[in-house]
Design a protein around this motif. Structure first.
Motif: not given
Length: 417
Positions: A131-149
């Motif tokens: 599913s990877f639903k949390p991963h899909y959700a974070l794609l749309d929150i660019p302000e935290i991509h620099d700390k996304w694991m």
């Protein structure tokens, strides 16, 4: 910044260890992050409130006032009434189902609210299955991509699995694009095995730059001691395979090897037992025939509680890790840490190129391809003779693997980034 001061927001699709083996692994990782000294908060999309020791856990609620929610429920009602699933058609058009999109939006809403009120050093997404639903959700929150694991537990999409897996999902092109974006936008990508990292990087090259290997975690638990089930006699030479036997994971080579071992060592018939615990619906007919021919074979052909399996793993003579017949197996099986914790010899039935074999070492003597019947029989015979001399001869004694799967090693890896 000290390791103690680092704050991690974990977004996990589930923290209910009873819903899948994948969730057990994700919860073990969460527990070891706490053990390593990180300050954690977990947002989870489990359908019920669940709390983990020493962790602030908050359940994400599904959005129910949205067109996606209405469409997902209409789809369910239609399927229930007509027995026709619309999912394959919807995923072919949109890449994912209405339910997937609504779940991802629900997760996104909760994450944006959380990061709007708090500051975190890392934001980690955990999922299960495909599913990877949390991963899909974070794609749309660019302000935290620099700390996304982003944690990649298995190949995705399904058509990137190695043979003999040959699944092709509806909407596979959209799914490929989704994971290409994940590989390019996440600051760090976590893989449970080196081979999986390299495998996925062959499709999404940026994973080589961002990839970190954090194995499935050892997280020993003190379960209440239970009486052994009536099919288990601790005084015998017990060989255990615990886990679901998927269509691609046939136990036939293992059973034939055990059968050949008994034929060559008839005195072992009263003292030996092969136990297969877990769902095996794809192999029911074959297993029923073997059960008739081999009294020393026990097949549950149904799930057994995790706490009972964990207890049995500690008391058998040999634990089996059985993988598919293939050129490569990039997976680190979820049971690997449990088998190492049990400190019993592991009989590894895997391809030559496999993460299990890589970790056990090239010179590990108890490895065979899954269909090498004579070699499997010879290994079992060797282990049986060692067991007869002294059951402690079958202790694994791999302090290097215990360290590799520990919270201390996890701390070293994360401290180095």
């Amino acid at each position: 910044m000290s390791i103690k001061a680092k704050k991690i927001l974990v977004i996990s699709e589930s923290i209910d260890i009873n819903d899948s083996s994948g969730t057990k692994g994700r919860v073990a990782l969460i527990n070891n992050l706490v053990e390593a000294g990180f300050n954690l908060k977990v947002l989870h999309y489990t359908s019920k409130d669940i709390f983990l020791e020493d962790v602030d856990c908050v359940r994400i609620k599904e959005r129910k006032i949205s067109i996606l929610y209405v469409l997902s429920r209409m789809e369910r009602i239609f399927t229930r009434a007509t027995k026709i699933s619309l999912n394959p058609y919807l995923e072919s058009w949109f890449g994912f189902s209405f339910t997937f999109f609504n779940d991802a939006k629900s997760i996104k809403k909760a994450v944006k609210k959380e990061i709007g009120n708090n500051t975190y050093d890392f934001v980690m997404t955990l999922s299960k299955g495909a599913s990877f639903k949390p991963h899909y959700a974070l794609l749309d929150i660019p302000e935290i991509h620099d700390k996304w694991m982003t944690y990649v537990h298995d190949p995705f999409p399904y058509h990137f699995y190695p043979r003999p897996y040959n699944w092709i999902q509806p909407g596979f092109r959209q799914k490929e694009q989704f994971f290409l974006e994940v590989s390019e936008k996440a600051k760090y990508s976590i893989f449970p095995s080196l081979l999986l990292k390299e495998w996925m990087a062959s499709y999404f090259p940026n994973f080589l730059k961002t990839g970190i290997v954090i194995p499935h975690q050892s997280a020993e638990k003190d379960f209440p001691t239970q009486d052994f089930p009536n099919y288990f006699d601790a005084s015998k030479f017990n060989v255990l395979h615990a886990g679901n036997l998927m269509k691609q994971r046939s136990p036939e080579g293992l059973i034939e090897g055990f059968k050949l071992f008994l034929h060559k060592n008839p005195e072992a018939k009263g003292a030996s037992r092969l136990l297969l615990l877990g769902s095996a619906s794809h192999h029911t007919e074959m297993l029923e025939k073997y059960k008739t021919d081999i009294p020393e074979l026990y097949v549950s052909n149904g799930s057994v509680s995790f706490d009972m399996v964990y207890q049995l793993q500690q008391h058998v003579s040999v634990n089996v890790i059985l993988e598919s017949k293939s050129e490569i197996s990039p997976f680190l099986p979820g049971k690997f840490p449990h088998c190492v914790e049990a400190n019993k010899i592991i009989l590894s039935l895997a391809p030559y190129y496999s993460e299990t074999r890589r970790l056990l070492g090239d010179d590990y003597p108890y490895w065979a391809e899954v269909d090498q019947v004579e070699k499997i029989a010879a290994i079992i015979e060797n282990l049986y003779q060692l067991w007869k001399q002294n059951p402690d001869n079958l202790n694994l004694n791999r302090s290097d693997l215990i360290e590799y799967l520990s919270a201390d090693y996890l701390k070293k890896v994360l401290k180095s980034i």
